[in-house]
Design a protein around this motif. Structure first.
Motif, PDB file in Angstrom:
ATOM      1  N   PRO A  15       0.831  -1.204   0.000  1.00  0.00           N
ATOM      2  CA  PRO A  15       0.000   0.000   0.000  1.00  0.00           C
ATOM      3  C   PRO A  15       0.869   1.259   0.000  1.00  0.00           C
ATOM      4  O   PRO A  15       2.028   1.244   0.449  1.00  0.00           O
ATOM      5  N   ALA A  16       0.315   2.324  -0.544  1.00  0.00           N
ATOM      6  CA  ALA A  16       1.038   3.594  -0.567  1.00  0.00           C
ATOM      7  C   ALA A  16       1.262   4.105   0.863  1.00  0.00           C
ATOM      8  O   ALA A  16       0.440   3.861   1.754  1.00  0.00           O
ATOM      9  N   ARG A  17       2.370   4.742   1.076  1.00  0.00           N
ATOM     10  CA  ARG A  17       2.673   5.298   2.395  1.00  0.00           C
ATOM     11  C   ARG A  17       3.395   6.619   2.210  1.00  0.00           C
ATOM     12  O   ARG A  17       3.973   6.891   1.151  1.00  0.00           O
ATOM     13  N   GLN A  18       3.352   7.419   3.226  1.00  0.00           N
ATOM     14  CA  GLN A  18       4.053   8.707   3.192  1.00  0.00           C
ATOM     15  C   GLN A  18       5.439   8.534   3.803  1.00  0.00           C
ATOM     16  O   GLN A  18       5.610   7.797   4.772  1.00  0.00           O
ATOM     17  N   ILE A  19       6.372   9.272   3.232  1.00  0.00           N
ATOM     18  CA  ILE A  19       7.731   9.243   3.752  1.00  0.00           C
ATOM     19  C   ILE A  19       8.010  10.587   4.404  1.00  0.00           C
ATOM     20  O   ILE A  19       7.805  11.631   3.801  1.00  0.00           O
ATOM     21  N   ARG A  20       8.450  10.523   5.649  1.00  0.00           N
ATOM     22  CA  ARG A  20       8.717  11.734   6.400  1.00  0.00           C
ATOM     23  C   ARG A  20      10.066  12.323   6.000  1.00  0.00           C
ATOM     24  O   ARG A  20      11.056  11.589   5.878  1.00  0.00           O
TER      25      ARG A  20
END
Length: 158
Positions: free
Chosen positions: A151-156
């Motif tokens: 699944p898509a995820r955000q990268i900090r």
């Protein structure tokens, strides 16, 4: 037969045959053998050569093969996997005999098909499963864990 066109140096595709209204022997034979036969010749013959329609869908976790094969039983199918090649086949023979006082009538039929598919390396071939219901053969080809879509995820950003 081949349909070759002579292209002159000026690039035009004009027909230079002076006998344009008279068909050549090869055109005449092509016309005879490529013409559809009237239905009176083909309606009573079953060649037994028909391949079932197949849908192949990809999901995040698997490939799904759906094959439309009505009128069969699940015991009629043979599924084989050899070197990443999935083979789906069936062979069905039927005989019917009717005896009356003045005649005997025998009918027989035979139908068979074989479809083969080269599976991608991402298929987990140890967990392939199949079921047959309402004339549809469903084959589930699960993907290996590393090939599953994450699944898509955000990268900090630091």
């Amino acid at each position: 037969m081949s349909n070759l066109v002579n292209v002159p140096k000026n690039g035009s595709l004009a027909n230079t045959n002076s006998n344009a209204s008279f068909p050549s022997t090869s055109n005449w034979l092509d016309d005879i053998f490529n013409r559809d036969l009237p239905s009176v010749f083909t309606s009573n013959f079953n060649t037994g050569v028909s391949l079932p329609k197949v849908n192949i869908k990809e999901t995040a976790d698997a490939y799904v093969v759906e094959m439309a094969v009505p009128g069969l039983k699940k015991s009629d199918f043979k599924l084989d996997l050899d070197h990443n090649v999935l083979s789906i086949s069936t062979e069905k023979k039927e005989t019917h005999e009717e005896q009356q006082e003045n005649y005997t009538r025998k009918e027989f039929g035979y139908s068979a098909f074989k479809r083969t598919f080269t599976l991608p390396e991402t298929v987990n071939d140890d967990n392939i499963s199949a079921n047959y219901q309402d004339g549809i053969l469903n084959i589930l080809l699960p993907k290996k864990e590393e090939a599953k879509q994450k699944p898509a995820r955000q990268i900090r950003i630091s």
